[in-house]
Design a protein around this motif. Structure first.
Motif, mmCIF file in Angstrom:
data_model
loop_
_atom_site.group_PDB
_atom_site.id
_atom_site.type_symbol
_atom_site.label_atom_id
_atom_site.label_comp_id
_atom_site.label_asym_id
_atom_site.label_seq_id
_atom_site.Cartn_x
_atom_site.Cartn_y
_atom_site.Cartn_z
ATOM 1 N N UNK A 58 40.059 39.149 39.567
ATOM 2 C CA UNK A 58 39.602 37.773 39.911
ATOM 3 C C UNK A 58 40.401 37.321 41.444
ATOM 4 N N UNK A 59 39.559 36.686 42.079
ATOM 5 C CA UNK A 59 40.166 36.159 43.491
ATOM 6 C C UNK A 59 39.634 35.041 43.660
ATOM 7 N N UNK A 60 40.508 33.842 43.972
ATOM 8 C CA UNK A 60 39.873 32.529 44.266
ATOM 9 C C UNK A 60 40.047 32.092 45.412
ATOM 10 N N UNK A 61 39.355 31.066 46.157
ATOM 11 C CA UNK A 61 39.515 30.720 47.229
ATOM 12 C C UNK A 61 39.237 29.066 47.189
ATOM 13 N N UNK A 62 40.265 28.401 46.747
ATOM 14 C CA UNK A 62 39.980 26.919 46.679
ATOM 15 C C UNK A 62 39.570 26.560 45.459
ATOM 16 N N UNK A 75 46.862 32.890 29.194
ATOM 17 C CA UNK A 75 46.035 32.565 30.407
ATOM 18 C C UNK A 75 46.096 33.718 31.509
ATOM 19 N N UNK A 76 45.208 34.290 32.013
ATOM 20 C CA UNK A 76 45.354 34.927 33.333
ATOM 21 C C UNK A 76 45.527 33.925 34.594
ATOM 22 N N UNK A 77 46.562 34.122 35.156
ATOM 23 C CA UNK A 77 46.772 33.345 36.322
ATOM 24 C C UNK A 77 46.611 33.936 37.602
ATOM 25 N N UNK A 78 45.294 34.005 38.066
ATOM 26 C CA UNK A 78 45.067 34.527 39.391
ATOM 27 C C UNK A 78 45.577 33.946 40.509
ATOM 28 N N UNK A 79 46.286 34.574 41.555
ATOM 29 C CA UNK A 79 46.607 33.684 42.721
ATOM 30 C C UNK A 79 45.608 32.917 43.300
ATOM 31 N N UNK A 80 45.944 31.742 43.696
ATOM 32 C CA UNK A 80 44.761 30.473 44.132
ATOM 33 C C UNK A 80 45.161 30.481 45.791
ATOM 34 N N UNK A 81 44.214 30.726 46.492
ATOM 35 C CA UNK A 81 44.359 30.616 47.968
ATOM 36 C C UNK A 81 43.623 29.457 48.469
ATOM 37 N N UNK A 82 43.775 29.394 49.820
ATOM 38 C CA UNK A 82 43.162 28.414 50.398
ATOM 39 C C UNK A 82 41.444 28.664 50.480
ATOM 40 N N UNK A 83 40.569 27.501 50.569
ATOM 41 C CA UNK A 83 39.212 27.799 50.750
ATOM 42 C C UNK A 83 38.706 28.375 51.849
ATOM 43 N N UNK A 84 37.419 28.833 51.766
ATOM 44 C CA UNK A 84 36.782 29.658 52.988
ATOM 45 C C UNK A 84 36.572 28.692 53.980
ATOM 46 N N UNK A 85 37.032 28.829 55.209
ATOM 47 C CA UNK A 85 36.775 28.004 56.377
ATOM 48 C C UNK A 85 36.684 28.629 57.516
ATOM 49 N N UNK A 86 37.046 28.068 58.537
ATOM 50 C CA UNK A 86 36.976 28.475 59.964
ATOM 51 C C UNK A 86 38.384 29.468 60.499
ATOM 52 N N UNK A 87 39.237 29.379 59.844
ATOM 53 C CA UNK A 87 40.473 30.306 59.540
ATOM 54 C C UNK A 87 40.325 31.785 59.762
ATOM 55 N N UNK A 88 40.648 32.558 60.611
ATOM 56 C CA UNK A 88 40.444 33.956 60.546
ATOM 57 C C UNK A 88 41.611 34.374 59.973
ATOM 58 N N UNK A 89 42.854 33.951 59.866
ATOM 59 C CA UNK A 89 44.165 34.741 59.548
ATOM 60 C C UNK A 89 44.357 34.688 57.854
#
Length: 109
Positions: A58-62, A75-89
């Motif tokens: 599992x991978x999440x983006x926001x 419960x599995x606790x996948x890392x939560x990352x920022x949403x998909x956006x204009x940031x390339x980094x």
């Protein structure tokens, strides 16, 4: 707005169909959205379920985490990352765990 959303949805499907892992699908989708030069963003949860061996990646983006438990019922606790956006980094990470998978796993938005 609708054309960019369609492009991102199509990109997610295409990257997944190419066989990439969930974190790579999110990274490539992010680069696609950034290339569209828009202020829009997207949330996404990519989850690969291998029902034969009981493995979830599992991978999440926001996006809210999926409701899925490991083999012990936690419960599995996948890392939560920022949403998909204009940031390339941004670099997404996938979480993999043994599960009590069934053909149905609830996702919500």
């Amino acid at each position: 707005m609708a054309p960019q959303g369609s492009a991102v949805r199509s990109g997610v499907r295409a990257y997944a169909a190419e066989g990439h892992d969930p974190a790579t699908v999110l990274g490539r989708s992010n680069r696609l959205l950034a290339a569209l030069d828009t202020d829009l963003y997207a949330t996404c949860c990519c989850m690969w379920l291998d029902l034969a061996v009981g493995l979830a990646t599992i991978a999440t983006a926001g996006h809210p985490r999926p409701l899925i438990s490991d083999a012990r019922g936690r419960a599995l606790q996948p890392a939560t990352a920022v949403r998909i956006s204009r940031c390339w980094l941004i670099a997404w990470q996938a979480t993999t765990g043994r599960t009590r998978c069934s053909p149905m796993t609830p996702l919500f938005s």
